[in-house]
Design a protein around this motif. Structure first.
Motif, PDB file in Angstrom:
ATOM      1  N   ILE A   1      36.010  31.590  44.815  1.00 29.19           N
ATOM      2  CA  ILE A   1      34.882  30.937  44.317  1.00 29.19           C
ATOM      3  C   ILE A   1      34.761  30.437  43.358  1.00 29.19           C
ATOM      4  CG2 ILE A   1      33.090  30.074  45.978  1.00 29.19           C
ATOM      5  CD1 ILE A   1      31.737  32.468  43.955  1.00 29.19           C
ATOM      6  N   THR A   2      36.367  30.938  42.792  1.00 28.36           N
ATOM      7  CA  THR A   2      36.730  31.159  41.038  1.00 28.36           C
ATOM      8  C   THR A   2      36.252  29.421  39.867  1.00 28.36           C
ATOM      9  OG1 THR A   2      38.645  32.599  41.424  1.00 28.36           O
ATOM     10  CG2 THR A   2      38.868  31.712  39.710  1.00 28.36           C
ATOM     11  N   GLY A   3      35.867  29.529  39.252  1.00 25.60           N
ATOM     12  CA  GLY A   3      35.434  28.133  38.397  1.00 25.60           C
ATOM     13  C   GLY A   3      34.647  27.835  38.825  1.00 25.60           C
ATOM     14  N   ALA A   4      34.261  27.896  40.705  1.00 21.90           N
ATOM     15  CA  ALA A   4      33.218  26.755  41.284  1.00 21.90           C
ATOM     16  C   ALA A   4      31.929  26.045  40.541  1.00 21.90           C
ATOM     17  CB  ALA A   4      33.048  27.663  42.713  1.00 21.90           C
ATOM     18  N   GLY A   5      31.563  27.124  39.415  1.00 17.68           N
ATOM     19  CA  GLY A   5      30.289  26.868  39.177  1.00 17.68           C
ATOM     20  C   GLY A   5      30.331  25.684  37.651  1.00 17.68           C
ATOM     21  N   PHE A   6      31.454  25.477  36.955  1.00 14.03           N
ATOM     22  CA  PHE A   6      31.551  25.320  36.612  1.00 14.03           C
ATOM     23  C   PHE A   6      31.561  23.444  36.421  1.00 14.03           C
ATOM     24  CE2 PHE A   6      34.983  22.943  32.716  1.00 14.03           C
ATOM     25  CZ  PHE A   6      34.185  23.665  31.485  1.00 14.03           C
ATOM     26  N   THR A   7      31.232  23.010  35.510  1.00 12.53           N
ATOM     27  CA  THR A   7      30.775  20.952  36.313  1.00 12.53           C
ATOM     28  C   THR A   7      32.093  20.743  34.835  1.00 12.53           C
ATOM     29  OG1 THR A   7      28.521  21.736  36.474  1.00 12.53           O
ATOM     30  CG2 THR A   7      28.953  19.633  36.277  1.00 12.53           C
TER      31      THR A   7
END
Length: 421
Positions: A247-253
């Motif tokens: 999930i690396t960077g998955a929360g960045f929109t």
């Protein structure tokens, strides 16, 4: 929006021992219970999770299923550098358009074909931006695409405005991502890998907090690990991480691709209302355009109504669809010489089927998609940008707690104790 800040809301100059003697009924615990999100503000000296009260806040956020986001300092230097780079990219286009005599040396038909080719090249550059890894490479790709888009805007090409919006917003996204990575590094600074090393200046407060937290310290470690890797912590990312997905960077929109899609709307509306009377192009073409605009409008409504973690997943999904669409266009161009109706078929497919399929997948939670037999986990991992050979089994937590990023004792993903998304 409103924010509750502990240091400003509590009477720090008075004795507050009675207020915080029971951590779960303390003022900040009650404020967190009524909040929709938790904002973590890292500092440059040490990780806030070396302090036990901050650990307790992470514990409560995990138990209550809150979205935890990182505060990021505005990167004005990076934005100015990006703006100067985009401004410099205009110079070659300006020289070609107004100084060079190249466009006077070729006939109108050849020039029109060159513009059409450049429109397709812009789509390829957009894909290159989506898959490029390094910051320098991405910046070079953005500048090249911006220069091509300026040329297409001057030639009144339909691809010009979407490309221009994409590469401008993509540069802003690149600068934002660098800032998020810096703040994530601040969360790691001085963090020993487990909240069990966190300290508290008051022995009684420490004992009271550990009575609640001790049994789930491993879960809190994984919450912090998810926050650092995904730049955002939510029940969605926690459970996907528990299934072994990267999930690396998955929360960045990233907002570049939505800007790219938005650039097409004026052209589609103009074609539908002005340039496409039913008597000229047929009812099927008008129906396809109407279907496409309706599905896209519903997707935008869903994008802004959903939670922030689902929002980034929806954008990742659209990016992958764009890559598949361009690949299918390339295939159609190659095969058109043997099947003249293929181009029309692909156009109808892109306007009738694909938008509604994307809307349906966007409305389904990733936690449901990973349950698809055989391909579910691989499909969701592909949408999250990172495709690794090991995504069929569970990855160990990177925080150093030594468990499978799931629960105390590492018993498995079914034991993770986060509230449902």
């Amino acid at each position: 929006q409103h924010a509750w800040i502990c240091a400003l809301s509590m009477p720090q100059h008075l004795c507050i021992a009675d207020l915080i003697s029971d951590p779960k009924s303390s003022p900040f615990a009650m404020a967190l219970a009524s909040a929709k999100e938790v904002l973590v503000v890292p500092n440059h000296h040490c990780s806030i999770y070396t302090r036990l009260w901050c650990v307790y806040e992470a514990f409560l956020a995990q138990r209550q299923g809150k979205i935890v986001r990182m505060a990021v300092r505005p990167n004005f230097r990076g934005l100015v550098s990006a703006a100067l780079g985009l401004a410099a990219a205009i110079i070659p286009w300006f020289s070609f358009r107004f100084v060079s005599t190249f466009h006077d040396m070729i006939d109108a038909e050849t020039y029109s074909e060159m513009v059409a080719t450049m429109s397709f090249v812009v789509q390829l550059v957009v894909i290159a931006s989506l898959i490029a890894g390094g910051q320098r490479l991405r910046r070079s790709v953005h500048l090249a695409g911006f220069m091509l888009s300026c040329f297409l805007v001057a030639e009144m090409s339909d691809q010009g405005l979407p490309g221009l919006l994409f590469f401008i917003v993509a540069e802003v996204d690149r600068v934002r991502l660098v800032a998020f990575q810096q703040e994530a590094e601040n969360l790691r600074r001085g963090f020993a890998g487990s909240v069990r090393h966190a300290e508290c200046s008051n022995a009684e407060d420490s004992a009271a907090i550990w009575r609640e937290v001790d049994a789930e310290a491993d879960n809190v470690d994984c919450v912090i690990d998810v926050l650092v890797r995904a730049t955002q912590m939510s029940p969605l990312w926690a459970q996907l991480s528990a299934q072994g997905l990267d999930i690396t960077g998955a929360g960045f929109t990233p907002w570049a691709f939505p800007a790219f899609k938005l650039g097409y709307f004026p052209g589609y509306v103009e074609q539908l209302v002005v340039k496409m009377p039913v008597a000229t192009v047929g009812a099927w073409t008008v129906a396809a355009m109407t279907s496409f605009l309706l599905a896209e409008s519903l997707w935008w409504i869903l994008l802004f109504l959903c939670r922030t973690d689902r929002r980034s997943f929806m954008i990742f999904l659209q990016e992958k669809v764009m890559i598949c669409r361009v690949c299918s266009d390339v295939t159609a161009v190659v095969v058109t010489a043997f099947a003249t109706d293929l181009h029309i078929t692909m156009w109808m497919l892109h306007h009738f089927v694909v938008p509604w399929a994307v809307l349906l997948l966007s409305a389904i939670s990733p936690l449901v998609l990973i349950r698809i037999p055989w391909v579910g986990i691989a499909f969701v991992q592909l949408l999250l940008r990172r495709v690794r050979p090991c995504f069929f089994w569970r990855a160990r937590c990177r925080s150093g707690c030594g468990v499978r990023c799931t629960s105390a004792g590492g018993k498995g993903p079914a034991d993770i104790t986060v509230a449902p998304a």
